[in-house]
Every structure is written in structure tokens, then in C-alpha cells.
Design a protein around this motif. Structure first.
Motif, short mmCIF file in Angstrom:
data_model
loop_
_atom_site.label_atom_id
_atom_site.label_comp_id
_atom_site.label_asym_id
_atom_site.label_seq_id
_atom_site.Cartn_x
_atom_site.Cartn_y
_atom_site.Cartn_z
N ALA A 146 0.83 -1.21 0.00
CA ALA A 146 0.00 0.00 0.00
C ALA A 146 0.87 1.26 0.00
O ALA A 146 0.55 2.24 -0.68
CB ALA A 146 -0.92 -0.02 1.22
N GLN A 147 1.96 1.24 0.74
CA GLN A 147 2.82 2.42 0.77
C GLN A 147 3.52 2.63 -0.57
O GLN A 147 3.77 3.78 -0.96
CB GLN A 147 3.85 2.25 1.90
N TRP A 148 3.82 1.54 -1.27
CA TRP A 148 4.42 1.70 -2.61
C TRP A 148 3.42 2.34 -3.56
O TRP A 148 3.78 3.23 -4.34
CB TRP A 148 4.87 0.33 -3.14
N GLN A 168 3.54 6.01 -5.63
CA GLN A 168 3.28 6.21 -7.06
C GLN A 168 2.12 7.17 -7.31
O GLN A 168 1.69 7.34 -8.45
CB GLN A 168 2.97 4.85 -7.71
N LYS A 169 1.59 7.73 -6.18
CA LYS A 169 0.48 8.70 -6.24
C LYS A 169 -0.79 8.08 -6.80
O LYS A 169 -1.68 8.80 -7.29
CB LYS A 169 0.86 9.94 -7.08
N ASP A 170 -0.89 6.76 -6.72
CA ASP A 170 -2.11 6.09 -7.16
C ASP A 170 -2.91 5.76 -5.89
O ASP A 170 -2.88 4.64 -5.37
CB ASP A 170 -1.75 4.82 -7.93
N LYS A 230 -1.94 12.25 5.91
CA LYS A 230 -0.72 12.83 5.34
C LYS A 230 -0.97 13.45 3.97
O LYS A 230 -0.35 14.47 3.61
CB LYS A 230 0.34 11.75 5.26
N ASN A 231 -1.86 12.87 3.24
CA ASN A 231 -2.17 13.38 1.90
C ASN A 231 -3.40 14.29 1.89
O ASN A 231 -3.94 14.59 0.82
CB ASN A 231 -2.37 12.21 0.94
N ASN A 283 -6.13 5.56 -5.28
CA ASN A 283 -7.24 4.61 -5.35
C ASN A 283 -6.74 3.17 -5.23
O ASN A 283 -7.35 2.34 -4.54
CB ASN A 283 -7.99 4.79 -6.66
N ARG A 284 -5.62 2.88 -5.91
CA ARG A 284 -5.05 1.53 -5.79
C ARG A 284 -4.55 1.30 -4.35
O ARG A 284 -4.69 0.20 -3.81
CB ARG A 284 -3.88 1.37 -6.77
N ALA A 285 -3.96 2.33 -3.74
CA ALA A 285 -3.48 2.20 -2.36
C ALA A 285 -4.65 1.89 -1.42
O ALA A 285 -4.55 1.00 -0.56
CB ALA A 285 -2.77 3.48 -1.92
N ARG A 286 -5.77 2.61 -1.60
CA ARG A 286 -6.94 2.32 -0.77
C ARG A 286 -7.44 0.91 -1.00
O ARG A 286 -7.87 0.23 -0.04
CB ARG A 286 -8.05 3.33 -1.06
N SER A 287 -7.39 0.46 -2.24
CA SER A 287 -7.83 -0.90 -2.53
C SER A 287 -6.97 -1.92 -1.78
O SER A 287 -7.48 -2.90 -1.23
CB SER A 287 -7.75 -1.15 -4.05
N VAL A 288 -5.66 -1.67 -1.75
CA VAL A 288 -4.76 -2.59 -1.02
C VAL A 288 -5.08 -2.57 0.47
O VAL A 288 -5.14 -3.63 1.12
CB VAL A 288 -3.29 -2.21 -1.29
#
Length: 545
Positions: A98-100, A104-106, A137-138, A108-113
Motif C-alpha cells: 500500500a505504501q508503494w 506512485q500517487k495512485d 498525510k495526503n 485509489n489503488r493504495a486504498r484498494s490494497v
């Protein structure tokens, strides 16, 4: 055929010399002087490290266009997905993934993870913390609120989630929202630290009335001494002396029998001392010493003695010192309740203070420790507790009925069928005589003769009746005496002397004749001496045969 013992190589045999292994000779050190330059182990390790070859590292890849970036991302995602399939329960892998994606500023994918990770183990509060921190943080505030709200709903017993959620709202200036979250948290009745955090929150914004209301709920949720003391100190800090005193009084009403009551009374007394109310403080100390068990009042006694030395007069100081000695005796009798000497010392201490209630209480506690074995040697010291108790009630307290009750209870307690104490019977009878209750004295001595006849009892009873001039009663008592102990020459001689003193020579002579007819006398020489040398006032012997 001749044998070849040493072996012949030409015939295929090995000789002994061929099979022997020769070791090299150890070389002798010719020069044992130290070398001019010494090499240390540290130098050897440093040189080995310097001569190592550099690690082979993969070359740095520079991404120059979107195609290469897409390939890189696809390759990394495949690596993470393969790793997750192998170790699905390893939370650190999900966090790195998720942190990776976040890097990558993605988002939505981070939230999915993060959501997939929570489906694996939603009870892991670290996942919720990391997830919410990423959103904060964001600057995705609403997303962060959503994460925190779900976290505290699913894991309401994890205090850290509540603290982080409230801190975020407070940093955003949403005081009403933070207060609402606190109220939700207090509904779960957290530990003391959670309530104190809520109180500090309100005090940071000068909401004293709100903090007071929270304290009221706090002491109801956690009715402990420490909570009430905090509440009282809060009121005292705000200058509300009357409110603080009221808090202490409520605490005493509810927690007077608590194990930590000593700490409450000490805090209450110190509060009154700071308010210059020394009499109130003294009353609190005395009330506490009367109600708290002595084993839990060490600090209380020490504080009271120090208080009296500072504010009290001579009598107060002496009373405090007596209290300290009282505590020592309490400790002794608690360790060994059958140590009757300690009870005697304790009773003497209380009698020196002349507090009737305390003296009677200690006497009652002392006589309650009955010896465990029904043997007279164990009761000889114990019985003096009853004697002292009765004498105290008669002479000091001047309570006649209570004295009579003490004697009655003592006589009922003694197992007369195994052993008895003539002293108790005689003291009880003498007490009745002092009260001019002759019938009562006769009843006591009659019961003594019936239950536990003894020489002392017969002698004293006869002496009393003789002083009163009741000759017939004396004769009956002598008859009972001789029925109980027919071998007792003393009793025979005294009975005969009584009759002789009444000029009843024939009765005296008959008594002697009956005495010498007994088969086993304890002191026949005494009896014969009285018979031979005794006279009836006419210079003649009592011997008639």
C-alpha cells in the motif's frame, strides 16, 4: 614353505617400514625475542576488510518515458501480488504494497490494497493506524474520518484509535466533533486515563463546568479512592473549597470500608489542614483510626502523630502516642491471638486512657480467644483475663449487673467435668456478699460443690457460714465435705473441733470414732494427735477406749 615374516615386496608383501607413517619433526623456535613490529588482531581484521572486493549491485535504472514507467509498475505489482499469494497473513507485506502504491500517487489503488488487507485481519489495529495516517498525510480528511470511524466502531477497546481520532479533529479545530467522539468513547466506559484525557481536553478550552460534570460521571464509573481524590483536588485547584469538602464527604460515605480507605482519610485530613481547619482534621484522623483495621493503618498513625506534634497540646500528643502503641499491640495480637501476655499489656494501655468502650471491646476480644485444648495448664493464664474483666466492671466501671454477667459467662465456659478453678467460684461468691446478696453467694458456692468440689471451696463456704453463726449449715457442709473426701483427716479434725468448741463433746468423740474407722486416711498421725492431746476443757482426753 618358508614363511616371510618381514614381507618381501617382490612377492607382493608390504614391509612394516612401508606401512609406517612418518610425522614431520616439530621445528624448534630458534629466536624467541619479540618482533620489532607487532601485528594486532584489529590490524588483521582491518586489512581483510580493506582488501574485500566491492559488492556487486544492480545498475540503477532510469525511467525515461511512460512505457518504461508502466512496465516498472506492472513488474512491481506482479512481485507484490505473488508475494501476497504466498504469505497472505503477513501484514507487513500488505503495508509495503500500500505504501508503494502511495509513493506512485495512485491513491485509489493504495486504498484498494488497504481494504483488501483489512478483509484479511481487521482486528489488527496497526493496519487502521497506518491506513488513516496515509489519508491524513495526503490531506484526505473525509477519507481519514471514515477510516477512524470504522476503526473505533469495530475496535472500541483500543484506546490508541480513539486518541488519534480525537487528536486529528482537535488539530483541525473541530472542537465540537472532538467532544462528540469523546462522548462516544465514554459510552464504552474506558479506563481512568480515558476519562482524565476528556477532562484535560475540556480544561484546555476553559470549560470548567463541563469538566465538573465529567468528573461526576467519572467517579460513578470508577468508584475508587484515587478517582475521588482527583475530583477533590480539581475543585480545590479551582478555589472551590466547599465543593472539595463535599466531594471528600461523599467519598467517605461510599468508600469508608474500602481497602484503600486509609489513603482517602489521609488526603481528606491534609485538605482540612491546608484549609487551617485543625479540629476538622483531628476528627477525621480519629474517625479513621476507629474504623480502619489496624493492619492497614500504618501510614495513618504516622500522619496523625506528626499532626498532633505540630498542632496538638500535651494531651493530644499523648493520645497520638497511645494510638501508636495501640497499633503495636494490635499487630502482636493479630499475629498470635493466644498470646495472653500481649492482651494484658494491651488492656493496661486502654485502662490508662480510661475509655470504657475501648476497654470493654479489648476485654471481649481477648476472652474470645479460648484455649484450643481442654487442659488446665493452657487455661491458667487465660482465666485471669476473666478475673481482671470482672474486677474492672465492679471497681472501675461500677456496673454490678455486668460484673455478675461476666462471672456467669466465665463459669459457664469452664469445662467443670474435666477441671475447674476454685478461685473463680470464690470470687463470684465474695462479689455477691459485697452486694449483700447472701442467697446469691450461697447459690454460687452450692453450684461449686455440686459441679466441681474442692477443698478451698468447702473451707471458704464453712468459714462464711461460721461467721454468720449458721451452725447447722456448717454441719451439713462438713458432712458433704466428708462424703466427697472421707480420707481427709483435716476435715475430720476441723469438724470435731467445731463440735468441741460448741461443748458437744459426745458429738466430737463420735466424729473421731467415725474418722479412725475409715479404711484409708491421708494423715492419720494428725488425727491421732488431736484425739490424744485434745481436751474438752476439763483436762481429759477425747480417747474413750
Amino acid at each position: 614353505m618358508a614363511s616371510n615374516k618381514d614381507g618381501d615386496p617382490s612377492l607382493g608383501y608390504l614391509t612394516r617400514k612401508d606401512t609406517e607413517v612418518k610425522l614431520p619433526r616439530p621445528t624448534r623456535v630458534k629466536n624467541k625475542t619479540p618482533a620489532p613490529i607487532q601485528i594486532t588482531a584489529e590490524q588483521i581484521l582491518r586489512e581483510a576488510r580493506e582488501r574485500q572486493e566491492a559488492d556487486i549491485r544492480p545498475p540503477k535504472q532510469k525511467i525515461t518515458d511512460s512505457t518504461e514507467l508502466g512496465d516498472y509498475r506492472l513488474r512491481k505489482r506482479k512481485e507484490f501480488e505473488d508475494l501476497i499469494r504466498r504469505v497472505r497473513w503477513n501484514i507487513s507485506v500488505w503495508i509495503k504494497y500500500a505504501q508503494w502504491e502511495e509513493s506512485q500517487k495512485d491513491f485509489n489503488r493504495a486504498r484498494s490494497v488497504w481494504e483488501r488487507a483489512l478483509e484479511v485481519d481487521y482486528r489488527n489495529h496497526t493496519l487502521w493506524l497506518k491506513y488513516a495516517e496515509v489519508e491524513m498525510k495526503n490531506k484526505f480528511i473525509n477519507h481519514a474520518r471514515n477510516v477512524w470511524d470504522r476503526a473505533v466502531t469495530l475496535l472500541p477497546r483500543v484506546d490508541q484509535l480513539w486518541y488519534k481520532y480525537i487528536h486529528m479533529e482537535e488539530m483541525l479545530g473541530n472542537i465540537a466533533g472532538a467532544r462528540q467522539i469523546f462522548e462516544r468513547w465514554m459510552g464504552w466506559m474506558p479506563d481512568q486515563q480515558g476519562w482524565l484525557s476528556y477532562i484535560k481536553f475540556e480544561l484546555r478550552y476553559n470549560e470548567v463546568e463541563r469538566a465538573r460534570g465529567i468528573f461526576e460521571r467519572f467517579v460513578q464509573c470508577h468508584p475508587k479512592v484515587s478517582a475521588w481524590i482527583r475530583y477533590a483536588k480539581f475543585e480545590m485547584k479551582n478555589g472551590e473549597v466547599a465543593r472539595a469538602r463535599n466531594v471528600y464527604e461523599k467519598a467517605v460515605q461510599k468508600l469508608a470500608d474500602d481497602e484503600e480507605a486509609e489513603m482517602l482519610f489521609v488526603a481528606f485530613a491534609e485538605f482540612e489542614e491546608r484549609c487551617k481547619e485543625t479540629e476538622r482534621a483531628r476528627c477525621i484522623y480519629k474517625f479513621a483510626l476507629d474504623h480502619i483495621p489496624k493492619g492497614r493503618a500504618e501510614d495513618l498513625y504516622r500522619k496523625f502523630v506528626a499532626f498532633e506534634k505540630q498542632y496538638g497540646d500535651k494531651e493530644g500528643i499523648e493520645d497520638a502516642i497511645v494510638g501508636k502503641r495501640r497499633f503495636q499491640y494490635e499487630d502482636e495480637v493479630r499475629k498470635n491471638p493466644l498470646n495472653y501476655d500481649a492482651w494484658f499489656d494491651y488492656i493496661r494501655l486502654e485502662e490508662s486512657v480510661t475509655n470504657k468502650v475501648r476497654i470493654r471491646e479489648v476485654y471481649e476480644r481477648a476472652i474470645a480467644n479460648v484455649p484450643p485444648a481442654q487442659e488446665k495448664r493452657y487455661w491458667q493464664r487465660y482465666i485471669y483475663l476473666w478475673i481482671n474483666y470482672a474486677l474492672y466492671e465492679e471497681l472501675d466501671a461500677e456496673d454490678i449487673e455486668q460484673t455478675r454477667e461476666v462471672y456467669r459467662e466465665c463459669l459457664n465456659l469452664i469445662p467443670h467435668e474435666k477441671f475447674s478453678f476454685a478461685k473463680i467460684w470464690l470470687l463470684a461468691a465474695q462479689f455477691e456478699i459485697r452486694q449483700l446478696n447472701l442467697n446469691g453467694a450461697r447459690q454460687v458456692l452450692g453450684n461449686a460443690i455440686g459441679k466441681a468440689p474442692k477443698d478451698k471451696i468447702f473451707k471458704k463456704y464453712i468459714e462464711i457460714e461460721l461467721q454468720l453463726g449458721n451452725i447447722d449449715r456448717c454441719r451439713k457442709l462438713y458432712e458433704k465435705y466428708l462424703e466427697w473426701s472421707p480420707e481427709n483427716c483435716y476435715a475430720w479434725s476441723k469438724y470435731a473441733e467445731l463440735e468441741r468448741s460448741l461443748s458437744e463433746t459426745e458429738r466430737a468423740r463420735s466424729i473421731f470414732e467415725l474418722a479412725i474407722a475409715q479404711p484409708a486416711l491421708d494423715m492419720p498421725e494428725l488425727l491421732w494427735k488431736v484425739i490424744i492431746f485434745g481436751n474438752c476443757g476439763k483436762g481429759e482426753s477425747l480417747l474413750s477406749f
